[in-house]
Design an enzyme around this catalytic site. Structure first.
Site, PDB file in Angstrom:
ATOM      1  N   GLU A 132       0.844  -1.202   0.000  1.00 22.36           N
ATOM      2  CA  GLU A 132       0.000   0.000   0.000  1.00 22.36           C
ATOM      3  C   GLU A 132       0.878   1.249   0.000  1.00 22.36           C
ATOM      4  O   GLU A 132       1.911   1.281   0.664  1.00 22.36           O
ATOM      5  CB  GLU A 132      -0.887  -0.021   1.256  1.00 22.36           C
ATOM      6  CG  GLU A 132      -1.972   1.030   1.292  1.00 22.36           C
ATOM      7  CD  GLU A 132      -2.911   0.849   2.502  1.00 22.36           C
ATOM      8  OE1 GLU A 132      -3.311  -0.292   2.810  1.00 22.36           O
ATOM      9  OE2 GLU A 132      -3.213   1.860   3.143  1.00 22.36           O
ATOM     10  N   ASP A 134       0.142   5.443   0.455  1.00 20.78           N
ATOM     11  CA  ASP A 134      -0.985   6.296   0.871  1.00 20.78           C
ATOM     12  C   ASP A 134      -0.733   7.793   0.868  1.00 20.78           C
ATOM     13  O   ASP A 134       0.302   8.247   1.367  1.00 20.78           O
ATOM     14  CB  ASP A 134      -1.347   6.007   2.346  1.00 20.78           C
ATOM     15  CG  ASP A 134      -1.888   4.618   2.558  1.00 20.78           C
ATOM     16  OD1 ASP A 134      -2.635   4.144   1.709  1.00 20.78           O
ATOM     17  OD2 ASP A 134      -1.552   4.020   3.594  1.00 20.78           O
ATOM     18  N   GLU A 136      -3.263  10.280   2.865  1.00 17.48           N
ATOM     19  CA  GLU A 136      -4.476  10.319   3.690  1.00 17.48           C
ATOM     20  C   GLU A 136      -4.562  11.708   4.324  1.00 17.48           C
ATOM     21  O   GLU A 136      -3.658  12.099   5.071  1.00 17.48           O
ATOM     22  CB  GLU A 136      -4.412   9.258   4.787  1.00 17.48           C
ATOM     23  CG  GLU A 136      -4.413   7.841   4.237  1.00 17.48           C
ATOM     24  CD  GLU A 136      -4.172   6.782   5.309  1.00 17.48           C
ATOM     25  OE1 GLU A 136      -4.941   5.818   5.328  1.00 17.48           O
ATOM     26  OE2 GLU A 136      -3.226   6.917   6.103  1.00 17.48           O
ATOM     27  N   GLN A 149      -1.170  12.642   5.967  1.00 19.76           N
ATOM     28  CA  GLN A 149      -0.390  11.481   6.402  1.00 19.76           C
ATOM     29  C   GLN A 149      -0.030  10.652   5.170  1.00 19.76           C
ATOM     30  O   GLN A 149      -0.905  10.329   4.370  1.00 19.76           O
ATOM     31  CB  GLN A 149      -1.197  10.631   7.380  1.00 19.76           C
ATOM     32  CG  GLN A 149      -0.524   9.301   7.712  1.00 19.76           C
ATOM     33  CD  GLN A 149      -1.104   8.657   8.952  1.00 19.76           C
ATOM     34  OE1 GLN A 149      -0.955   9.157  10.065  1.00 19.76           O
ATOM     35  NE2 GLN A 149      -1.779   7.547   8.774  1.00 19.76           N
ATOM     36  N   THR A 150       1.243  10.338   5.016  1.00 19.51           N
ATOM     37  CA  THR A 150       1.650   9.406   3.963  1.00 19.51           C
ATOM     38  C   THR A 150       2.137   8.132   4.626  1.00 19.51           C
ATOM     39  O   THR A 150       2.568   8.142   5.783  1.00 19.51           O
ATOM     40  CB  THR A 150       2.765   9.995   3.074  1.00 19.51           C
ATOM     41  OG1 THR A 150       3.937  10.219   3.857  1.00 19.51           O
ATOM     42  CG2 THR A 150       2.322  11.304   2.429  1.00 19.51           C
ATOM     43  N   ASN A 151       2.036   7.031   3.893  1.00 19.06           N
ATOM     44  CA  ASN A 151       2.417   5.754   4.490  1.00 19.06           C
ATOM     45  C   ASN A 151       2.800   4.778   3.381  1.00 19.06           C
ATOM     46  O   ASN A 151       2.348   4.913   2.246  1.00 19.06           O
ATOM     47  CB  ASN A 151       1.240   5.197   5.305  1.00 19.06           C
ATOM     48  CG  ASN A 151       1.664   4.193   6.359  1.00 19.06           C
ATOM     49  OD1 ASN A 151       2.841   3.821   6.451  1.00 19.06           O
ATOM     50  ND2 ASN A 151       0.713   3.739   7.157  1.00 19.06           N
ATOM     51  N   ARG A 162       4.641   3.013   8.241  1.00 19.58           N
ATOM     52  CA  ARG A 162       5.744   3.930   7.945  1.00 19.58           C
ATOM     53  C   ARG A 162       5.165   5.334   7.739  1.00 19.58           C
ATOM     54  O   ARG A 162       5.376   5.975   6.720  1.00 19.58           O
ATOM     55  CB  ARG A 162       6.499   3.454   6.701  1.00 19.58           C
ATOM     56  CG  ARG A 162       7.219   2.128   6.919  1.00 19.58           C
ATOM     57  CD  ARG A 162       7.895   1.641   5.671  1.00 19.58           C
ATOM     58  NE  ARG A 162       8.831   0.572   5.991  1.00 19.58           N
ATOM     59  CZ  ARG A 162       8.478  -0.686   6.211  1.00 19.58           C
ATOM     60  NH1 ARG A 162       7.213  -1.044   6.132  1.00 19.58           N
ATOM     61  NH2 ARG A 162       9.396  -1.594   6.496  1.00 19.58           N
ATOM     62  N   GLU A 163       4.433   5.784   8.760  1.00 17.25           N
ATOM     63  CA  GLU A 163       3.725   7.046   8.644  1.00 17.25           C
ATOM     64  C   GLU A 163       4.675   8.245   8.710  1.00 17.25           C
ATOM     65  O   GLU A 163       5.596   8.258   9.518  1.00 17.25           O
ATOM     66  CB  GLU A 163       2.692   7.200   9.775  1.00 17.25           C
ATOM     67  CG  GLU A 163       1.507   6.259   9.695  1.00 17.25           C
ATOM     68  CD  GLU A 163       1.771   4.914  10.367  1.00 17.25           C
ATOM     69  OE1 GLU A 163       2.926   4.673  10.803  1.00 17.25           O
ATOM     70  OE2 GLU A 163       0.829   4.108  10.479  1.00 17.25           O
ATOM     71  N   TRP A 229      -9.275   7.342  14.828  1.00 12.79           N
ATOM     72  CA  TRP A 229      -7.851   7.710  14.868  1.00 12.79           C
ATOM     73  C   TRP A 229      -7.483   8.979  14.119  1.00 12.79           C
ATOM     74  O   TRP A 229      -6.389   9.519  14.309  1.00 12.79           O
ATOM     75  CB  TRP A 229      -6.984   6.552  14.344  1.00 12.79           C
ATOM     76  CG  TRP A 229      -7.224   6.233  12.897  1.00 12.79           C
ATOM     77  CD1 TRP A 229      -8.189   5.389  12.414  1.00 12.79           C
ATOM     78  CD2 TRP A 229      -6.527   6.742  11.745  1.00 12.79           C
ATOM     79  NE1 TRP A 229      -8.133   5.354  11.040  1.00 12.79           N
ATOM     80  CE2 TRP A 229      -7.116   6.164  10.605  1.00 12.79           C
ATOM     81  CE3 TRP A 229      -5.454   7.629  11.574  1.00 12.79           C
ATOM     82  CZ2 TRP A 229      -6.682   6.445   9.316  1.00 12.79           C
ATOM     83  CZ3 TRP A 229      -5.023   7.908  10.291  1.00 12.79           C
ATOM     84  CH2 TRP A 229      -5.638   7.317   9.174  1.00 12.79           C
ATOM     85  N   ARG A 311       8.296   3.597  19.353  1.00  5.66           N
ATOM     86  CA  ARG A 311       7.662   2.596  18.510  1.00  5.66           C
ATOM     87  C   ARG A 311       8.699   1.685  17.851  1.00  5.66           C
ATOM     88  O   ARG A 311       8.506   0.484  17.757  1.00  5.66           O
ATOM     89  CB  ARG A 311       6.862   3.339  17.446  1.00  5.66           C
ATOM     90  CG  ARG A 311       5.966   2.490  16.625  1.00  5.66           C
ATOM     91  CD  ARG A 311       5.143   3.446  15.785  1.00  5.66           C
ATOM     92  NE  ARG A 311       4.355   2.778  14.784  1.00  5.66           N
ATOM     93  CZ  ARG A 311       3.923   3.383  13.690  1.00  5.66           C
ATOM     94  NH1 ARG A 311       4.236   4.643  13.470  1.00  5.66           N
ATOM     95  NH2 ARG A 311       3.189   2.729  12.824  1.00  5.66           N
TER      96      ARG A 311
END
Ligand SMILES: *[C@@H]1O[C@H](CO)[C@@H](O)[C@H](O)[C@H]1NC(C)=O
Ligand SMILES: *[C@@H]1O[C@H](CO)[C@@H](O)[C@H](O)[C@H]1NC(C)=O
Length: 335
Positions: A132, A134, A136, A149-151, A162-163, A229, A311
């Site tokens: 994926e 993204d 967002e 937000q990219t991922n 991997r935000e 979220w 994290r």
């Protein structure tokens, strides 16, 4: 001894005067930090490629009554209200490609919980080993800004997000802006208005544990209720008093290597052709494009998975920056 004390004293009094001076000055400022506002110049990209019309490239996924398509197939709106969100996706899947949409986000005063997306995924075909990429857009409470937000997920690592999160250097609700995903065998590059904002290199075979999206994906655009979220980690939920939330899309570019059937075989010939289209998609970013990424990350980034030591005590193999840029929010916290 005396001399050094004297110096210390002078130094200290300078500090004192200095801080008074700063306080004095800041009382005349807006409180906004002075920063470079004009974005770096971009190498043309979206303007070099043909448009994909909606009926040629896409189809509705759900709640078609929440979607409008202009007669010329160039503009699409998608709407979230209390009854439903909606979305559309490409008719076929692609292995590698360049995908673009110009997007104008819902301008409602309150959009907390609302998620507007533009992304590639193959979760429908490979639920356990999905890939994926993204964009967002995370809705906002009044007075705050939209967060992008990219991922990247690669080969099923749904626990391994991997935000990166960014503020934007423009109002994404005022006008259309181009958001693009380049996905080749060498790297993934995300662009806003042709300005690279993120690069994810293919390090498979170069770094132990590296992963990279390699399987055919659909391209999607959706709007949905992500109250759990989306905004401040779920603190502010969608409020349908402010509905409908309408996102507008246009200027689609779907320039990829089409692979109609799910396939575990090698990528077809066009994947190699896509790779060799070096004039438009050079295998590496230019020095100026790398500087653009740094400009974005230094001025607008509010979160980076590579900096999240809680994290990921051991940074993921793709966290390859030689000098990691500091997320903007951390700098603010120190002041
Ligand atoms: C993807 O994951 C599957 C299952 O965990 C594994 O068998 C496969 O080798 C992985 N492929 C790549 C390219 O990493
Ligand atoms: C939704 O917004 C309205 C108008 O601001 C407010 O009166 C109401 O309490 C909000 N509802 C929720 C569930 O927060």
């Amino acid at each position: 001894m005396m001399a050094s004390h004297g110096n210390l004293f002078i130094f200290a009094s300078f500090l004192f005067i200095d801080s008074l001076f700063v306080l004095h000055l800041s009382s005349f400022s807006s409180g906004e930090k002075c920063k470079l506002q004009s974005p770096p110049s971009a190498t043309p990209l979206t303007g070099l490629l043909p448009c994909t019309f909606y009926n040629k490239g896409f189809a509705n996924i759900w709640a078609s009554d929440h979607q409008t398509i202009s007669d010329d197939q160039y503009h699409v709106t998608i709407k979230l209200d209390a009854s439903s969100g909606t979305g559309f996706k490409t008719k076929t899947t692609y292995v590698y490609g360049f995908f673009n949409a110009a997007i104008k986000l819902p301008a409602n005063e309150y959009t907390a919980g609302v998620i507007t997306t533009f992304y590639t995924s193959n979760a429908e075909i490979y639920p356990d080993t999905h890939d994926e990429i993204d964009f967002e857009f995370l809705g906002r409470i009044p007075g705050e800004e939209y967060i992008l937000q990219t991922n990247v997920y690669a080969n099923g690592s749904t626990n391994t997000g991997r935000e990166q999160r960014l503020r934007l250097w423009f109002d994404p609700t005022a006008d259309f802006h181009d958001y693009s995903i380049l996905w080749t065998s060498q790297h993934i590059v995300l662009y806003i208005d042709d300005i690279p904002i993120r690069e994810f290199p293919n390090l498979v075979g170069q770094k132990v544990g590296a992963v990279y999206p390699g399987k055919q994906m659909y391209l999607y655009a959706t709007i949905w209720d992500g109250s759990d979220w989306a905004t401040d980690g779920g603190k502010y939920r969608a409020n349908f008093t402010y509905a409908p939330f309408v996102a507008s899309y246009s200027n689609f570019i779907v320039n990829g290597c089409a692979l109609p059937q799910p396939s575990s075989t090698q990528p077809p010939v066009c994947a190699a052709e896509f790779k060799s289209n070096k004039a438009i998609f050079p295998p590496q970013l230019s020095a100026q494009q790398h500087q653009s990424i740094q400009w974005v990350q230094q001025n607008y980034m509010t979160y980076d998975y590579c900096q999240d030591k809680n994290r990921y005590p051991n940074p993921l193999p793709d966290c390859t920056y030689t000098t990691p840029p500091k997320p903007h929010s951390d700098i603010e916290d120190e002041l």
